[in-house]
Design a protein around this motif. Structure first.
Motif, PDB file in Angstrom:
ATOM      1  N   VAL A 178      37.934   3.157  31.139  1.00  0.00           N
ATOM      2  CA  VAL A 178      37.462   2.358  29.995  1.00  0.00           C
ATOM      3  C   VAL A 178      38.665   1.628  29.103  1.00  0.00           C
ATOM      4  O   VAL A 178      38.621   0.629  28.475  1.00  0.00           O
ATOM      5  CB  VAL A 178      36.709   3.484  28.929  1.00  0.00           C
ATOM      6  N   THR A 179      39.864   2.265  29.154  1.00  0.00           N
ATOM      7  CA  THR A 179      41.127   1.770  28.502  1.00  0.00           C
ATOM      8  C   THR A 179      41.372   0.306  29.047  1.00  0.00           C
ATOM      9  O   THR A 179      42.271  -0.411  28.598  1.00  0.00           O
ATOM     10  CB  THR A 179      42.428   2.825  28.459  1.00  0.00           C
ATOM     11  N   LYS A 180      41.161   0.198  30.372  1.00  0.00           N
ATOM     12  CA  LYS A 180      41.307  -1.168  30.903  1.00  0.00           C
ATOM     13  C   LYS A 180      40.328  -2.377  30.569  1.00  0.00           C
ATOM     14  O   LYS A 180      40.456  -3.363  31.057  1.00  0.00           O
ATOM     15  CB  LYS A 180      41.341  -0.823  32.552  1.00  0.00           C
ATOM     16  N   ILE A 181      39.171  -1.957  29.857  1.00  0.00           N
ATOM     17  CA  ILE A 181      38.101  -2.923  29.455  1.00  0.00           C
ATOM     18  C   ILE A 181      38.786  -3.773  28.267  1.00  0.00           C
ATOM     19  O   ILE A 181      39.312  -3.490  27.575  1.00  0.00           O
ATOM     20  CB  ILE A 181      37.020  -2.169  28.745  1.00  0.00           C
ATOM     21  N   HIS A 227      28.667  -2.943  27.874  1.00  0.00           N
ATOM     22  CA  HIS A 227      28.805  -2.429  26.120  1.00  0.00           C
ATOM     23  C   HIS A 227      27.682  -1.314  26.229  1.00  0.00           C
ATOM     24  O   HIS A 227      27.857  -0.265  25.377  1.00  0.00           O
ATOM     25  CB  HIS A 227      28.513  -3.665  25.657  1.00  0.00           C
ATOM     26  N   GLY A 228      26.543  -1.649  26.819  1.00  0.00           N
ATOM     27  CA  GLY A 228      25.423  -0.604  26.709  1.00  0.00           C
ATOM     28  C   GLY A 228      25.613   0.576  27.273  1.00  0.00           C
ATOM     29  O   GLY A 228      25.451   1.699  26.600  1.00  0.00           O
ATOM     30  N   PRO A 271      35.640  -0.687  20.839  1.00  0.00           N
ATOM     31  CA  PRO A 271      34.922   0.164  21.539  1.00  0.00           C
ATOM     32  C   PRO A 271      35.620   1.331  22.340  1.00  0.00           C
ATOM     33  O   PRO A 271      35.182   2.459  22.739  1.00  0.00           O
ATOM     34  CB  PRO A 271      34.062  -0.896  22.580  1.00  0.00           C
ATOM     35  N   VAL A 272      36.743   0.600  22.560  1.00  0.00           N
ATOM     36  CA  VAL A 272      37.851   1.838  23.530  1.00  0.00           C
ATOM     37  C   VAL A 272      38.104   2.847  22.763  1.00  0.00           C
ATOM     38  O   VAL A 272      38.020   4.083  23.222  1.00  0.00           O
ATOM     39  CB  VAL A 272      38.930   1.052  23.997  1.00  0.00           C
ATOM     40  N   GLU A 273      38.391   2.568  21.460  1.00  0.00           N
ATOM     41  CA  GLU A 273      39.008   3.752  20.615  1.00  0.00           C
ATOM     42  C   GLU A 273      37.761   4.824  20.102  1.00  0.00           C
ATOM     43  O   GLU A 273      37.863   6.048  19.932  1.00  0.00           O
ATOM     44  CB  GLU A 273      39.460   3.415  19.327  1.00  0.00           C
ATOM     45  N   VAL A 311      31.581   2.358  35.972  1.00  0.00           N
ATOM     46  CA  VAL A 311      32.749   1.416  35.321  1.00  0.00           C
ATOM     47  C   VAL A 311      33.616   1.134  36.405  1.00  0.00           C
ATOM     48  O   VAL A 311      33.941  -0.120  36.193  1.00  0.00           O
ATOM     49  CB  VAL A 311      33.545   2.597  34.219  1.00  0.00           C
ATOM     50  N   ALA A 312      34.056   1.843  37.186  1.00  0.00           N
ATOM     51  CA  ALA A 312      35.062   1.190  38.150  1.00  0.00           C
ATOM     52  C   ALA A 312      34.411   0.190  38.990  1.00  0.00           C
ATOM     53  O   ALA A 312      35.192  -0.850  39.076  1.00  0.00           O
ATOM     54  CB  ALA A 312      35.405   2.418  39.068  1.00  0.00           C
ATOM     55  N   LYS A 313      33.409   0.323  39.368  1.00  0.00           N
ATOM     56  CA  LYS A 313      32.456  -0.774  39.990  1.00  0.00           C
ATOM     57  C   LYS A 313      32.264  -2.076  39.278  1.00  0.00           C
ATOM     58  O   LYS A 313      32.466  -3.246  39.738  1.00  0.00           O
ATOM     59  CB  LYS A 313      31.088  -0.313  40.555  1.00  0.00           C
ATOM     60  N   THR A 314      31.770  -2.114  38.047  1.00  0.00           N
ATOM     61  CA  THR A 314      31.861  -2.995  37.195  1.00  0.00           C
ATOM     62  C   THR A 314      33.090  -3.819  36.841  1.00  0.00           C
ATOM     63  O   THR A 314      33.146  -4.939  36.933  1.00  0.00           O
ATOM     64  CB  THR A 314      31.428  -2.530  35.673  1.00  0.00           C
TER      65      THR A 314
END
Length: 203
Positions: free
Chosen positions: A21-24, A41-42, A76-78, A132-135
């Motif tokens: 997620v920190t890489k988003i 996001h969802g 969103p990440v935080e 998340v990794a796939k996305t």
């Protein structure tokens, strides 16, 4: 599985989800995900909300309101990082094994043992880490212990008509083999191991 071992495995997959997620970036949030109903996001909002729901259950809360979708806010990440911190802290107490978990999203009629609740959380975030990794198009690997436990949990979850009901935790199993045990796990839990964000965009 002993509660202390489950705690360790759950923390591994939960922290793996946070690392991803920190890489988003803001531009990533509109991307499709293997969870077809959600953009990234969802999915992220769902993941953060579930962390808070499980944490509340660990703390003895029974109100379904703790499971209502939370906004991600301006960062969103935080927001996700805070949810991870809360749930990991909630699973720390030494008497956790003696507690009963009210998980109204799973059942309003019964409570669950700590082992059951951590098992649910573990397998959910093992799969969501993959989502998340796939996305993001990023690699994801887990230790042998994580994959062995994930396979046991995935194989133990019934694959019946209940998976087709609205709000089901997992879609019906996919008859599609991939090259890794993680592929097998996600296929058992209703994901296509060959899912591609590029194909999803074109679709």
């Amino acid at each position: 599985m002993p509660i202390d071992e489950l705690r360790i495995l759950d923390a591994i997959v939960t922290r793996a989800s946070l690392d991803l997620v920190t890489k988003i970036t803001p531009a990533d949030l509109t991307k499709p995900t293997p969870c077809s109903a959600w953009t990234l996001h969802g999915l992220l909002a769902h993941m953060a909300t579930q962390h808070h729901g499980f944490a509340a259950a660990a703390e003895g809360e029974t109100d379904l309101g703790h499971w209502r979708l939370l906004p991600l806010g301006d960062d969103p990440v935080e927001t996700y990082r805070a949810s991870v911190k809360r749930v990991l802290n909630a699973f720390v107490p030494h008497d956790l094994a003696d507690r009963k978990f009210a998980l109204p999203e799973f059942s309003t009629e019964i409570t669950f043992t700590a082992e059951q609740a951590l098992g649910f959380h573990f397998v959910d975030y093992l799969v969501h880490s993959w989502d998340v990794a796939k996305t993001l198009g990023l690699p994801l690997e887990f230790q042998r212990e994580v994959l062995d436990a994930g396979l046991r949990f995935a194989e133990s979850i019934p694959d019946g008509k209940n998976r087709k009901t609205p709000g089901a935790a997992f879609a019906p199993a996919v008859d599609e083999k991939g090259p890794s045990d993680l592929d097998t796990i996600v296929a058992l839990l209703g994901r296509s191991p060959s899912w591609s964000r590029h194909e999803a965009v074109l679709a």
